[in-house]
Structure formats: structure tokens, C-alpha cells
Design a protein around this motif. Sequence first.
Motif, PDB file in Angstrom:
ATOM      1  N   ASP A 297       0.884  -1.472   0.029  1.00 29.80           N
ATOM      2  CA  ASP A 297       0.202  -0.033  -0.007  1.00 29.80           C
ATOM      3  C   ASP A 297       0.792   1.375  -0.080  1.00 29.80           C
ATOM      4  N   ALA A 298       2.059   1.236   0.184  1.00 35.23           N
ATOM      5  CA  ALA A 298       2.996   2.279  -0.006  1.00 35.23           C
ATOM      6  C   ALA A 298       2.854   2.931  -1.316  1.00 35.23           C
ATOM      7  N   ALA A 299       2.408   4.173  -1.068  1.00 30.29           N
ATOM      8  CA  ALA A 299       2.128   5.073  -2.580  1.00 30.29           C
ATOM      9  C   ALA A 299       1.972   6.315  -2.090  1.00 30.29           C
ATOM     10  N   GLU A 300       1.396   7.104  -3.054  1.00 30.95           N
ATOM     11  CA  GLU A 300       0.810   8.538  -2.820  1.00 30.95           C
ATOM     12  C   GLU A 300      -0.518   8.425  -3.115  1.00 30.95           C
ATOM     13  N   TYR A 301      -1.280   9.098  -2.280  1.00 34.71           N
ATOM     14  CA  TYR A 301      -2.738   8.981  -2.256  1.00 34.71           C
ATOM     15  C   TYR A 301      -3.330  10.661  -2.383  1.00 34.71           C
ATOM     16  N   PHE A 302      -4.078  10.607  -3.371  1.00 32.33           N
ATOM     17  CA  PHE A 302      -4.839  11.820  -3.831  1.00 32.33           C
ATOM     18  C   PHE A 302      -6.218  11.906  -3.542  1.00 32.33           C
ATOM     19  N   CYS A 303      -6.917  12.801  -2.897  1.00 30.13           N
ATOM     20  CA  CYS A 303      -8.311  13.100  -2.710  1.00 30.13           C
ATOM     21  C   CYS A 303      -8.618  13.987  -3.905  1.00 30.13           C
ATOM     22  N   ALA A 304      -9.932  13.825  -4.806  1.00 30.98           N
ATOM     23  CA  ALA A 304     -10.205  14.475  -5.541  1.00 30.98           C
ATOM     24  C   ALA A 304     -11.484  14.908  -5.615  1.00 30.98           C
ATOM     25  N   VAL A 305     -12.194  16.223  -5.697  1.00 34.59           N
ATOM     26  CA  VAL A 305     -13.225  16.506  -5.889  1.00 34.59           C
ATOM     27  C   VAL A 305     -13.802  17.218  -7.340  1.00 34.59           C
ATOM     28  N   GLY A 306     -15.209  16.949  -7.637  1.00 31.98           N
ATOM     29  CA  GLY A 306     -15.585  17.446  -8.873  1.00 31.98           C
ATOM     30  C   GLY A 306     -16.982  17.703  -8.943  1.00 31.98           C
ATOM     31  N   PRO A 307     -17.466  18.756  -9.668  1.00 35.10           N
ATOM     32  CA  PRO A 307     -19.038  18.788  -9.771  1.00 35.10           C
ATOM     33  C   PRO A 307     -19.434  17.830 -10.451  1.00 35.10           C
ATOM     34  N   PRO A 308     -20.699  17.451 -10.288  1.00 31.50           N
ATOM     35  CA  PRO A 308     -21.459  16.462 -11.045  1.00 31.50           C
ATOM     36  C   PRO A 308     -21.527  16.575 -12.390  1.00 31.50           C
ATOM     37  N   TYR A 309     -21.265  15.654 -13.261  1.00 28.37           N
ATOM     38  CA  TYR A 309     -21.362  15.500 -14.855  1.00 28.37           C
ATOM     39  C   TYR A 309     -20.333  16.598 -15.375  1.00 28.37           C
ATOM     40  N   ASN A 310     -19.151  17.038 -14.784  1.00 22.15           N
ATOM     41  CA  ASN A 310     -18.458  17.882 -15.344  1.00 22.15           C
ATOM     42  C   ASN A 310     -16.950  17.611 -14.729  1.00 22.15           C
ATOM     43  N   ASN A 311     -16.429  16.859 -15.310  1.00 22.38           N
ATOM     44  CA  ASN A 311     -15.056  16.688 -14.973  1.00 22.38           C
ATOM     45  C   ASN A 311     -14.067  17.660 -15.163  1.00 22.38           C
ATOM     46  N   ASN A 312     -14.274  18.575 -15.959  1.00 23.64           N
ATOM     47  CA  ASN A 312     -13.381  19.707 -16.549  1.00 23.64           C
ATOM     48  C   ASN A 312     -12.849  20.740 -15.286  1.00 23.64           C
ATOM     49  N   ASP A 313     -13.490  20.291 -14.182  1.00 23.90           N
ATOM     50  CA  ASP A 313     -13.282  21.303 -13.249  1.00 23.90           C
ATOM     51  C   ASP A 313     -12.863  20.475 -11.923  1.00 23.90           C
ATOM     52  N   MET A 314     -12.013  19.406 -12.375  1.00 25.47           N
ATOM     53  CA  MET A 314     -11.686  18.489 -11.200  1.00 25.47           C
ATOM     54  C   MET A 314     -10.616  19.145 -10.310  1.00 25.47           C
ATOM     55  N   ARG A 315     -10.814  18.855  -9.284  1.00 21.19           N
ATOM     56  CA  ARG A 315      -9.534  19.389  -8.511  1.00 21.19           C
ATOM     57  C   ARG A 315      -8.988  18.365  -7.440  1.00 21.19           C
ATOM     58  N   PHE A 316      -7.597  18.297  -7.423  1.00 21.19           N
ATOM     59  CA  PHE A 316      -6.897  17.437  -6.540  1.00 21.19           C
ATOM     60  C   PHE A 316      -6.376  17.951  -5.463  1.00 21.19           C
ATOM     61  N   GLY A 317      -6.199  16.936  -4.477  1.00 21.82           N
ATOM     62  CA  GLY A 317      -5.373  17.595  -2.987  1.00 21.82           C
ATOM     63  C   GLY A 317      -3.996  17.361  -3.532  1.00 21.82           C
ATOM     64  N   ALA A 318      -3.182  17.863  -2.713  1.00 23.03           N
ATOM     65  CA  ALA A 318      -1.724  17.956  -2.964  1.00 23.03           C
ATOM     66  C   ALA A 318      -1.219  16.341  -2.646  1.00 23.03           C
ATOM     67  N   GLY A 319      -1.873  15.681  -1.975  1.00 24.83           N
ATOM     68  CA  GLY A 319      -1.494  14.128  -2.156  1.00 24.83           C
ATOM     69  C   GLY A 319      -0.871  13.974  -0.701  1.00 24.83           C
ATOM     70  N   THR A 320      -1.078  12.451  -0.130  1.00 22.76           N
ATOM     71  CA  THR A 320      -0.409  12.060   1.198  1.00 22.76           C
ATOM     72  C   THR A 320       0.392  10.968   0.617  1.00 22.76           C
ATOM     73  N   ARG A 321       1.752  10.991   1.096  1.00 16.52           N
ATOM     74  CA  ARG A 321       2.429  10.001   0.837  1.00 16.52           C
ATOM     75  C   ARG A 321       2.347   8.908   2.039  1.00 16.52           C
ATOM     76  N   LEU A 322       2.276   7.845   1.726  1.00 18.42           N
ATOM     77  CA  LEU A 322       2.309   6.898   2.804  1.00 18.42           C
ATOM     78  C   LEU A 322       3.229   5.870   2.644  1.00 18.42           C
ATOM     79  N   THR A 323       4.021   5.758   3.974  1.00 21.49           N
ATOM     80  CA  THR A 323       5.372   4.633   4.124  1.00 21.49           C
ATOM     81  C   THR A 323       4.686   3.607   5.263  1.00 21.49           C
ATOM     82  N   VAL A 324       5.177   2.519   4.800  1.00 15.38           N
ATOM     83  CA  VAL A 324       4.583   1.273   5.648  1.00 15.38           C
ATOM     84  C   VAL A 324       5.971   0.629   5.816  1.00 15.38           C
ATOM     85  N   LYS A 325       6.127   0.702   7.319  1.00 16.63           N
ATOM     86  CA  LYS A 325       7.107   0.261   8.043  1.00 16.63           C
ATOM     87  C   LYS A 325       7.057  -1.340   8.143  1.00 16.63           C
ATOM     88  N   PRO A 326       7.977  -2.347   7.983  1.00 12.98           N
ATOM     89  CA  PRO A 326       7.840  -3.577   8.301  1.00 12.98           C
ATOM     90  C   PRO A 326       7.569  -4.049   9.728  1.00 12.98           C
TER      91      PRO A 326
END
Lengths: 112, 114
Positions: free
Chosen positions: B85-114
Amino acid sequence: KAGVTQTPRYLIKTRGQQVTLSCSPISGHRSVSWYQQTPGQGLQFLFEYFSETQRNKGNFPGRFSGRQFSNSRSEMNVSTLELGDSALYLCASEEGPTNEQFFGPGTRLTVL
Amino acid sequence: AQSVTQPDIHITVSEGASLELRCNYSYGATPYLFWYVQSPGQGLQLLLKYFSGDTLVQGIKGFEAEFKRSQSSFNLRKPSVHWSDAAEYFCAVGPPYNNNDMRFGAGTRLTVKP
């Protein structure tokens, strides 16, 4: 179905040159969107094409342009490259108005 | 204008531990909400989405997210994290039926320790 494909995967250009990136959407998808991803600005929307028409454009200078062909494949062009254009360019396709976008692996552009 | 905030730039969890990634949005109405994951050098993969209905959404890879209208949040959770699961995760929002104004968060980088 095959996923979204982007070519080339990596590209190195020098300032002042121009570049063309290509995106082939999932079969049957008519909408193609382009995004620029950089460490500083994150993911930013460039533009979206639907049935060969640009539906909307993000806040990027006119050096960034695109087009879509009748088979839904899309190209993005950047003219007069600047160092700040170095980024991962992502393409996403969508079947219809569901906002469920499927992303390609991206093209990593480096401008020297 | 709509915006997305992911308050945590980097999170480290131990393998097997639970995970919660935060996402807050600003939007005039209920937007479409998404979580994407990006592995190094890869494009984005959709984990889950919320359009309407049940506020607890199940996604792929064992992830779920809960939409809380009162808090304008759409937090991503997983009960037991795997090293993959170690990766970068992005949350995004967009208006209904209109993906041309989709906005992304800056991302959260996840590190998994053994």
C-alpha cells in the motif's frame, strides 16, 4: 479492454523546442482529459476533449494546446518549452458523464 | 471556488496497522468525491468514488471512505495496511457531470514500516 496508453513514456527536450504527446483512451471512451503533475503545483487540469471538441481548458498559457481525432485519440502539444514545463503529463479517459476517469501511466517530460 | 485539502503530507504506519487519510473539501454543493492512488512512476488508479447514497463507500484493495457532509470530509480508511500500500494518495472533488473542473489535493505519501 486495454487501458489508457500514452506515448512516449519518457522525453527529454531542450528549452525553446516543442513537443507532442499522445494518448489513446480506452476503447469506447469519448472524453480525454490532460493533467500536468509537478512536485510544486501537484495535479493541475490542462484541458478536456470530447468528440473532437475542446470542452474546457485549465489555466495554462497558450503554448499548451491539444486536439482529438475521430477515433478519440488525443495529442497534446507544448511549444517553446520552458524549464518549468518539466513534469509528468497524465491523460485520462472517461466513457460518459460519470466523472470516473481512467488514467494512463503518463509521459515524463524533462526540459533541459 | 472548490478546493481540496489533504492535511497530512506524509504518514508512516506499521504493516498490519490501521490507516486513515484525511481529506477536506470546500464546495458549494455536494460534489463527486474520489480517492486515487499513485505508485512511483505510475499513473493514477481509482480506489473509490462517492456520488450519492450510502455515505460509507467500499473500494478496491480493501479501502473504504466515509463521506461526512457536516464536516466536509471524505476520509480514506483501511483496517490493516500491507507493505504494497506504500504509495501516494490523492483525494479529488468534481462537480456532477462536469469533470473539467476536477480538483486534486496535494497528496499524502504513505510509508509502510515492516
